[in-house]
Design a protein around this motif. Structure first.
Motif, PDB file in Angstrom:
ATOM      1  N   ASN A  97     -18.005 -13.963 -13.636  1.00  0.00           N
ATOM      2  CA  ASN A  97     -16.945 -14.942 -13.884  1.00  0.00           C
ATOM      3  C   ASN A  97     -15.997 -15.046 -12.704  1.00  0.00           C
ATOM      4  OD1 ASN A  97     -15.666 -16.866 -15.483  1.00  0.00           O
ATOM      5  ND2 ASN A  97     -14.195 -15.387 -16.281  1.00  0.00           N
ATOM      6  N   THR A  98     -16.552 -15.129 -11.497  1.00  0.00           N
ATOM      7  CA  THR A  98     -15.735 -15.208 -10.303  1.00  0.00           C
ATOM      8  C   THR A  98     -15.897 -16.583  -9.673  1.00  0.00           C
ATOM      9  OG1 THR A  98     -16.003 -12.841  -9.901  1.00  0.00           O
ATOM     10  CG2 THR A  98     -15.249 -14.196  -8.061  1.00  0.00           C
ATOM     11  N   TYR A  99     -14.781 -17.315  -9.569  1.00  0.00           N
ATOM     12  CA  TYR A  99     -14.778 -18.641  -8.982  1.00  0.00           C
ATOM     13  C   TYR A  99     -13.835 -18.660  -7.785  1.00  0.00           C
ATOM     14  CZ  TYR A  99     -16.939 -20.270 -13.346  1.00  0.00           C
ATOM     15  OH  TYR A  99     -17.769 -20.458 -14.405  1.00  0.00           O
ATOM     16  N   ASP A 100     -14.350 -19.151  -6.660  1.00  0.00           N
ATOM     17  CA  ASP A 100     -13.517 -19.330  -5.474  1.00  0.00           C
ATOM     18  C   ASP A 100     -13.565 -20.804  -5.097  1.00  0.00           C
ATOM     19  OD1 ASP A 100     -11.952 -18.922  -3.262  1.00  0.00           O
ATOM     20  OD2 ASP A 100     -13.625 -18.307  -1.991  1.00  0.00           O
ATOM     21  N   ARG A 101     -12.432 -21.463  -5.236  1.00  0.00           N
ATOM     22  CA  ARG A 101     -12.365 -22.898  -4.959  1.00  0.00           C
ATOM     23  C   ARG A 101     -11.452 -23.150  -3.778  1.00  0.00           C
ATOM     24  NH1 ARG A 101      -9.199 -27.396  -8.542  1.00  0.00           N
ATOM     25  NH2 ARG A 101      -9.804 -29.250  -7.355  1.00  0.00           N
ATOM     26  N   LYS A 102     -11.954 -23.869  -2.793  1.00  0.00           N
ATOM     27  CA  LYS A 102     -11.170 -24.245  -1.628  1.00  0.00           C
ATOM     28  C   LYS A 102     -11.117 -25.771  -1.560  1.00  0.00           C
ATOM     29  CE  LYS A 102     -10.505 -20.091   0.186  1.00  0.00           C
ATOM     30  NZ  LYS A 102     -11.260 -19.289  -0.780  1.00  0.00           N
ATOM     31  N   VAL A 103      -9.930 -26.322  -1.655  1.00  0.00           N
ATOM     32  CA  VAL A 103      -9.748 -27.776  -1.614  1.00  0.00           C
ATOM     33  C   VAL A 103      -9.800 -28.237  -0.162  1.00  0.00           C
ATOM     34  CG1 VAL A 103      -8.240 -29.691  -2.203  1.00  0.00           C
ATOM     35  CG2 VAL A 103      -8.374 -27.706  -3.718  1.00  0.00           C
ATOM     36  N   ARG A 104     -10.688 -29.183   0.132  1.00  0.00           N
ATOM     37  CA  ARG A 104     -10.836 -29.703   1.493  1.00  0.00           C
ATOM     38  C   ARG A 104     -10.023 -30.968   1.717  1.00  0.00           C
ATOM     39  NH1 ARG A 104     -16.649 -30.061   1.320  1.00  0.00           N
ATOM     40  NH2 ARG A 104     -16.309 -32.151   2.150  1.00  0.00           N
ATOM     41  N   ALA A 105      -9.966 -31.829   0.696  1.00  0.00           N
ATOM     42  CA  ALA A 105      -9.306 -33.119   0.884  1.00  0.00           C
ATOM     43  C   ALA A 105      -8.677 -33.563  -0.432  1.00  0.00           C
ATOM     44  CB  ALA A 105     -10.301 -34.162   1.373  1.00  0.00           C
ATOM     45  N   ILE A 106      -7.522 -34.231  -0.314  1.00  0.00           N
ATOM     46  CA  ILE A 106      -6.785 -34.725  -1.481  1.00  0.00           C
ATOM     47  C   ILE A 106      -6.334 -36.148  -1.204  1.00  0.00           C
ATOM     48  CG2 ILE A 106      -4.674 -34.486  -2.842  1.00  0.00           C
ATOM     49  CD1 ILE A 106      -4.851 -31.505  -2.527  1.00  0.00           C
ATOM     50  N   SER A 107      -6.437 -36.983  -2.227  1.00  0.00           N
ATOM     51  CA  SER A 107      -5.876 -38.330  -2.191  1.00  0.00           C
ATOM     52  C   SER A 107      -5.232 -38.586  -3.544  1.00  0.00           C
ATOM     53  CB  SER A 107      -6.971 -39.370  -1.913  1.00  0.00           C
ATOM     54  OG  SER A 107      -6.424 -40.674  -1.892  1.00  0.00           O
ATOM     55  N   THR A 108      -3.954 -38.965  -3.536  1.00  0.00           N
ATOM     56  CA  THR A 108      -3.241 -39.059  -4.812  1.00  0.00           C
ATOM     57  C   THR A 108      -2.088 -40.044  -4.716  1.00  0.00           C
ATOM     58  OG1 THR A 108      -2.057 -37.778  -6.491  1.00  0.00           O
ATOM     59  CG2 THR A 108      -1.728 -37.137  -4.205  1.00  0.00           C
ATOM     60  N   THR A 109      -1.697 -40.579  -5.870  1.00  0.00           N
ATOM     61  CA  THR A 109      -0.487 -41.390  -5.962  1.00  0.00           C
ATOM     62  C   THR A 109       0.641 -40.626  -6.638  1.00  0.00           C
ATOM     63  OG1 THR A 109      -1.108 -42.353  -8.102  1.00  0.00           O
ATOM     64  CG2 THR A 109      -1.880 -43.485  -6.114  1.00  0.00           C
ATOM     65  N   LEU A 110       0.407 -39.381  -7.016  1.00  0.00           N
ATOM     66  CA  LEU A 110       1.473 -38.565  -7.592  1.00  0.00           C
ATOM     67  C   LEU A 110       2.490 -38.241  -6.511  1.00  0.00           C
ATOM     68  CD1 LEU A 110      -0.683 -36.189  -9.799  1.00  0.00           C
ATOM     69  CD2 LEU A 110       1.105 -37.712 -10.640  1.00  0.00           C
TER      70      LEU A 110
END
Length: 717
Positions: A97-110
């Protein structure tokens, strides 16, 4: 295929139907095939690396001022009720149950801020074959150990590509936030899931999740398409986030047949405790790309027309805001609004001040019901915390955490400050300074009076308990010698004083100091860890943590004497079938080599003055024990145990289980003079809104006290 799947999934919200009694229940022989296969598939996948594309659309259909009081909530634009958010991430999974998440790119209107209510990663941790899902919050219907909470109805049978597909409806026996309801489609060729739809609720969030599993041999046990809806509803505020997720797998590693046979055998050697390969992605994702034009080039799925309109409206608002700030009068108005907005935020919400060169300051809201607590013995208390963090490029870390608290019953103000400078994070090597005012305490002069009293007539009433106020300072050095073995060395200093009157002076001095070199050893055998950059992060162990704490007072300060204190303890949290757990803490201690007046002030067996919340102290302390007992003996022996489970005494009362998250049973045992023994038992409930417990104290076979403890837990979990 992708667009077709989305179109099919768009109508899933109307899929759930009530159980029709005319439809047959799933035969036990069929369920046995499903449970046996699920037990294998739960650990079939050893690891994988995938690219994850998420696209979410948030709608705030109802919104009022109360939303500003919710911690960790998005900051919405005035008059804007529809937003879109996209991200591309690299995801690395390692069983179990090991998850490693790395966000590369974001696009948002928040416009900014963050909200853990809509952290979609929780819904990606959805190994439906395992006994529990979503970080062990919810019981899976596909595991035999948890199947007794569900009914299974055969909805329909279909045929596809030469195999039989069973559509099975899952219905919980009662409404509970620990249970799911919905459908799953299972293939008879090897009894694996082809798709599923489930809905449930946790805290103030309702969620629906539909997953389509892969169609290749490599991905058939893993989701490739995810569609989820997260609905937040609280005091007239309604926010809905619809998310679509697409998983593109780069590599999937399966266990070999030999590994499957030995999957429950733990190989314990010194090379197996480093889990760094399980927690670290091989790609470099230190830079998060936020450029809209670049995101348009790498977006795997085109935007819909309504989503394009949201981005267009967002860019127009940005341009209008930039144009308006050119005018000086508008600029002054904007600055004033920002200033008063920040003042308001400080009062009603947690906030961060991120200063790139100085560090990060975090403060909890000044007016927050979650900072209040109540116990039968201590009454109402309040605390406030501030945190300053500075992480250097090489992993060194400076942390300063002041706290203040006030007890309205005792009318006492408490304050403390913890300072840590970690100069070698790979070895947990750090210098610590702790200062504050401790509990009011009486001196060892009282111990002789207590010892002379027989148990049959023992009472604190009538004794001259001359309480001293305490100011303490601890300076120490902490380092991990080998994995799991830490050495704490330092000095502990106390300045204690009381009102000086002729009556008090006839019994004790009005000022007393202590200076004690201190040694503390903590050992956790078999400690698992991983290394992130230059930092070593501990994960946990299958064994308890053993602690030995020794200090020896020496008379080098004015009005100080000699004494020795030794405390030994062991504690552990044991998970049983994922969602059940046992926590225990055993220990003992004593004072010896005492000369002149001293204070029986234990470290492990102590009455905490600042409220620490429910989970921090309720399982390892005595809730009903009179605070005067903590300093009444030169030696003690104690043990505390807590059993936590979703369903226990309230199992027959199904309506109450719709909001109860956990039930707890507490037991404590204490041996010391005049208390041989003291027994305390309790029962507690954990909900998304509050936690409460009822406790009974028993001294020498006689019930002496009954009381309760209550803390607000809304948005804390």
């Amino acid at each position: 295929m992708w667009l077709t799947a989305i179109a099919v999934m768009g109508g899933w919200a109307s899929e759930v139907t009530p159980v029709f009694h005319s439809k047959p229940h799933v035969p036990d022989s069929l369920l046995e095939h499903i449970f046996k296969s699920a037990d294998v598939y739960a650990t079939q996948v050893k690891s994988y690396e995938a690219e994850l594309y998420l696209k979410g659309r948030m709608k705030t259909s109802k919104r009022n001022r109360i939303l500003r009081y919710v911690p960790s909530m998005f900051r919405f634009e005035k008059g804007v009720y529809d937003y879109v958010h996209e991200s591309i991430s690299d995801l690395h999974y390692t069983a179990p149950n090991t998850y490693d998440r790395k966000v590369r790119a974001i696009s948002t209107t928040l416009p900014g801020g963050n909200s853990r209510f809509f952290d979609i990663l929780d819904y990606l941790k959805f190994n439906i074959y395992a006994p529990s899902v979503m970080d062990d919050r919810i019981l899976s219907p596909l595991h035999k150990a948890t199947s007794r909470h569900y009914s299974y109805v055969l909805d329909s049978v279909s045929y596809e590509r030469g195999t039989t597909l069973y559509k099975i409806q899952v219905v919980p026996h009662f409404r509970s936030i620990q249970l799911l309801e919905g459908f799953f489609w299972i293939s008879t060729d090897d009894w694996h899931l082809t798709s599923m739809f489930f809905k449930g609720q946790y805290d103030v969030v309702k969620f629906k999740v539909e997953m389509k599993m892969g169609e290749t041999e490599q991905t058939k046990y893993l989701p490739t398409l995810i569609y989820s809806t997260v609905l937040f509803s609280f005091m007239g505020n309604t926010i809905e986030m619809d998310y679509t997720g697409w998983m593109k797998y780069k590599s999937v590693d399966y266990r070999t047949p030999q590994e499957m046979l030995l999957r429950n055998v733990v190989k314990r050697n010194r090379y197996k405790y480093n889990l760094t390969p399980s927690y670290t992605l091989t790609c470099d994702t230190t830079q998060v790309m936020r450029n809209a034009e670049h995101f348009n080039r790498i977006r795997p799925i085109p935007l819909s027309v309504p989503e394009e309109r949201l981005y267009t409206a967002y860019r127009q608002r940005q341009e209008e805001r930039e144009d308006s700030l050119i005018r000086p009068e508008q600029l002054r108005k904007e600055k004033a609004n920002v200033f008063w907005g920040q003042i308001g935020d400080a009062l009603i919400r947690s906030y961060d001040i991120d200063l790139s060169r100085v560090g990060n300051v975090r403060c909890s809201p000044l007016f927050n019901p979650m900072l209040f607590g109540y116990s039968h013995r201590k009454g109402i208390s309040y605390r406030q915390t501030f945190k300053y963090n500075k992480v250097f490029n090489d992993g060194r870390h400076l942390r300063i955490a002041p706290q203040i608290g006030y007890n309205f019953t005792k009318k006492e103000l408490y304050a403390k400050t913890d300072i840590q400078y970690e100069y070698n994070p790979r070895r947990h090597a750090r210098i610590e300074v702790n200062a504050g005012n401790g509990n009011r305490i009486y001196s060892s002069v009282v111990l002789d009076q207590l010892k002379a009293m027989p148990d049959s007539t023992f009472s604190f009433e009538g004794l001259d308990l001359d309480y001293f106020k305490d100011v303490y300072l601890n300076v120490s050095h902490n380092i991990e010698i080998v994995n799991g073995l830490r050495l704490w060395t330092g000095v502990s200093m106390h300045w204690r004083y009381t009102s000086s009157t002729p009556e008090v002076a006839s019994r004790v001095r009005s000022h007393y100091n202590s200076f004690a070199p201190r040694l503390r050893v903590e050992w956790t055998p078999g400690l698992y860890y991983y290394v992130n950059g230059n930092r070593k992060i501990d994960v946990g162990s299958h064994y308890p943590t053993f602690v030995a704490d020794f200090e020896h007072g020496i008379p080098i300060m004015h009005n100080s004497g000699t004494y020795s204190r030794l405390e030994l303890s062991a504690e552990q949290r044991i998970r049983i079938r994922n969602v059940h757990s046992i926590n225990y803490h055993v220990g003992g201690g004593f004072f010896t080599n005492t000369k002149d007046m001293y204070f029986v002030d234990y470290v492990d067996f102590a009455d905490r003055n600042l409220p620490q919340g429910w989970s921090d102290d309720i399982g390892g302390t005595f809730q009903m024990l009179d605070g005067r007992w903590y300093n009444a003996s030169r030696h003690y022996l104690r043990g505390n145990i807590t059993y936590e489970t979703p369903f226990l005494l309230l199992y027959p009362v199904s309506k109450l289980l719709s909001f109860v998250q956990k039930e707890r049973i507490y037991a404590g045992l204490l041996f010391m003079p005049h208390l041989n023994p003291y027994v305390e038992v309790g029962y507690g409930l954990a909900t998304h809104l509050f936690d409460m417990g009822v406790f009974i104290g028993n001294e020498q076979g006689k019930f002496t006290s009954v009381g309760c403890k209550f803390t607000f837990e809304l948005f804390n979990k």
